[in-house]
Design a protein around this motif. Sequence first.
Motif, short mmCIF file in Angstrom:
data_model
loop_
_atom_site.label_atom_id
_atom_site.label_comp_id
_atom_site.label_asym_id
_atom_site.label_seq_id
_atom_site.Cartn_x
_atom_site.Cartn_y
_atom_site.Cartn_z
N GLY A 104 0.91 -1.17 0.11
CA GLY A 104 0.06 -0.07 0.04
C GLY A 104 0.81 1.42 0.00
O GLY A 104 2.10 1.07 0.45
N VAL A 105 0.22 2.38 -0.45
CA VAL A 105 0.91 3.70 -0.54
C VAL A 105 -0.16 4.82 -0.05
O VAL A 105 -1.30 4.92 -0.62
N GLU A 106 0.25 5.51 0.71
CA GLU A 106 -0.71 6.82 1.47
C GLU A 106 -0.04 7.75 1.05
O GLU A 106 1.29 8.19 1.79
N VAL A 107 -0.72 8.74 0.23
CA VAL A 107 0.28 10.11 0.09
C VAL A 107 -0.91 11.36 0.54
O VAL A 107 -2.17 11.10 0.35
N THR A 108 -0.28 12.44 0.91
CA THR A 108 -0.91 13.42 1.44
C THR A 108 -1.24 14.45 0.31
O THR A 108 -0.45 14.57 -0.47
N ALA A 109 -2.40 15.03 0.45
CA ALA A 109 -2.75 16.02 -0.40
C ALA A 109 -3.31 17.15 0.11
O ALA A 109 -3.85 17.26 1.13
N PRO A 110 -2.74 18.31 -0.50
CA PRO A 110 -3.26 19.54 0.22
C PRO A 110 -4.77 19.80 -0.34
O PRO A 110 -5.34 19.07 -1.32
N PRO A 111 -5.48 20.76 0.24
CA PRO A 111 -6.93 20.99 0.10
C PRO A 111 -7.10 21.24 -1.32
O PRO A 111 -6.26 22.05 -2.28
N ARG A 113 -6.73 19.38 -3.87
CA ARG A 113 -5.88 18.75 -4.85
C ARG A 113 -5.92 17.03 -4.73
O ARG A 113 -5.35 16.47 -5.17
N ALA A 114 -6.99 16.68 -3.97
CA ALA A 114 -7.06 15.36 -3.84
C ALA A 114 -7.17 14.44 -5.18
O ALA A 114 -6.61 13.46 -5.44
N GLY A 115 -7.91 15.12 -5.93
CA GLY A 115 -8.30 14.40 -7.20
C GLY A 115 -6.99 14.19 -8.07
O GLY A 115 -6.67 13.35 -8.73
N ASP A 116 -6.25 15.46 -8.16
CA ASP A 116 -5.01 15.33 -8.92
C ASP A 116 -3.90 14.61 -8.25
O ASP A 116 -3.31 13.76 -9.00
N THR A 117 -3.89 14.17 -6.87
CA THR A 117 -3.04 13.53 -6.39
C THR A 117 -3.42 11.84 -6.56
O THR A 117 -2.47 11.18 -6.65
N ALA A 118 -4.61 11.66 -6.61
CA ALA A 118 -5.08 10.45 -6.77
C ALA A 118 -4.72 10.02 -8.24
O ALA A 118 -4.37 8.65 -8.61
N VAL A 119 -4.90 10.92 -9.07
CA VAL A 119 -4.41 10.58 -10.75
C VAL A 119 -3.06 10.30 -10.65
O VAL A 119 -2.47 9.16 -11.17
N ALA A 120 -2.14 10.96 -9.89
CA ALA A 120 -0.48 11.09 -9.90
C ALA A 120 -0.36 9.48 -9.24
O ALA A 120 0.42 8.70 -9.66
N SER A 150 -13.79 13.94 -5.30
CA SER A 150 -12.84 13.79 -6.38
C SER A 150 -12.13 12.50 -6.30
O SER A 150 -11.48 12.46 -7.66
N LEU A 151 -12.15 11.81 -5.45
CA LEU A 151 -11.43 10.38 -5.40
C LEU A 151 -12.45 9.38 -6.09
O LEU A 151 -11.61 8.52 -6.64
N VAL A 152 -13.60 9.65 -6.32
CA VAL A 152 -14.54 8.49 -6.87
C VAL A 152 -13.97 8.27 -8.30
O VAL A 152 -13.83 9.38 -9.23
#
Length: 278
Positions: free
Chosen positions: A99-106, A108-115, A142-144
Amino acid sequence: MTTALYRGLFDDAALFPPGNAPMGEALPAHRAHRAGARAPYVGPFLVSDGRIAELRAVLAREEGDHDPLDVVVTVPGGSDDLAAAIEAITADPALRLVGVEVTAPPDRAGDTAVALAATLPRGVGGHVEIARGERAASDIASLVGTGAHAKFRTGGVRAEAHPSEAELAALLATAVNAGLPFKCTAGLHHAVRHTTPEGFEQHGFLNVLLATRLLLDGEGRKEAAATLADRDGRALAARAAALTETEIADVRSRFRSFGTCSVTEPLEDLVVLGVLTL
């Protein structure tokens, strides 16, 4: 049947605050957890990307034969650090990245999920940590469809790091309504809601499990918040014991796990409540 509610729930975050266990102690303790009576309930070993080299050095000094260590790597610096963290884990045959857990700034969660999706090896799960605040609901939404799950911070080493019952209920409700699995991190040291000696109002993981169940049953945020505030451990344990196999499976399909700096403390709570025998 109730024991299925807790299987694999406790990710081993011994390296993280407030426990801050030394690597040389945390790793053998994790091996012991995974080899003993607690094994069905203990998830993977959590390590931040900044400590991967230290973990690899300790593994290289281990004596005897060991299976590859199941590892979840946390990447607090954001998506720019993902590739290096993943490469550092996958390059070592003594480690198995799960597993990988990455922090996203406000916002920007969707962009972070794509990356994250573009970087993850096949079969490895990914979580994006949602920033608290007014953008949290839209960040969860935005993660959906990205393949990433949500991660909620439920505590810390300061009082203000602990979300209120209403705030946490809103996060859980948004994730449940979106059909989005999630995990939690920090603050869930015990089964039941309580006040710490420092004065922190800390959530209980049993409360979170049952609040999730209420939301799946169509109850609202107010009812979920009331369950998050409940301090009657025996009553909460009885409610959990009454869940059916299907209800348990549904809850755990949403609330996947949480990181805890002590695996023993939360499991001992369940023993005291008469839920588990270890």
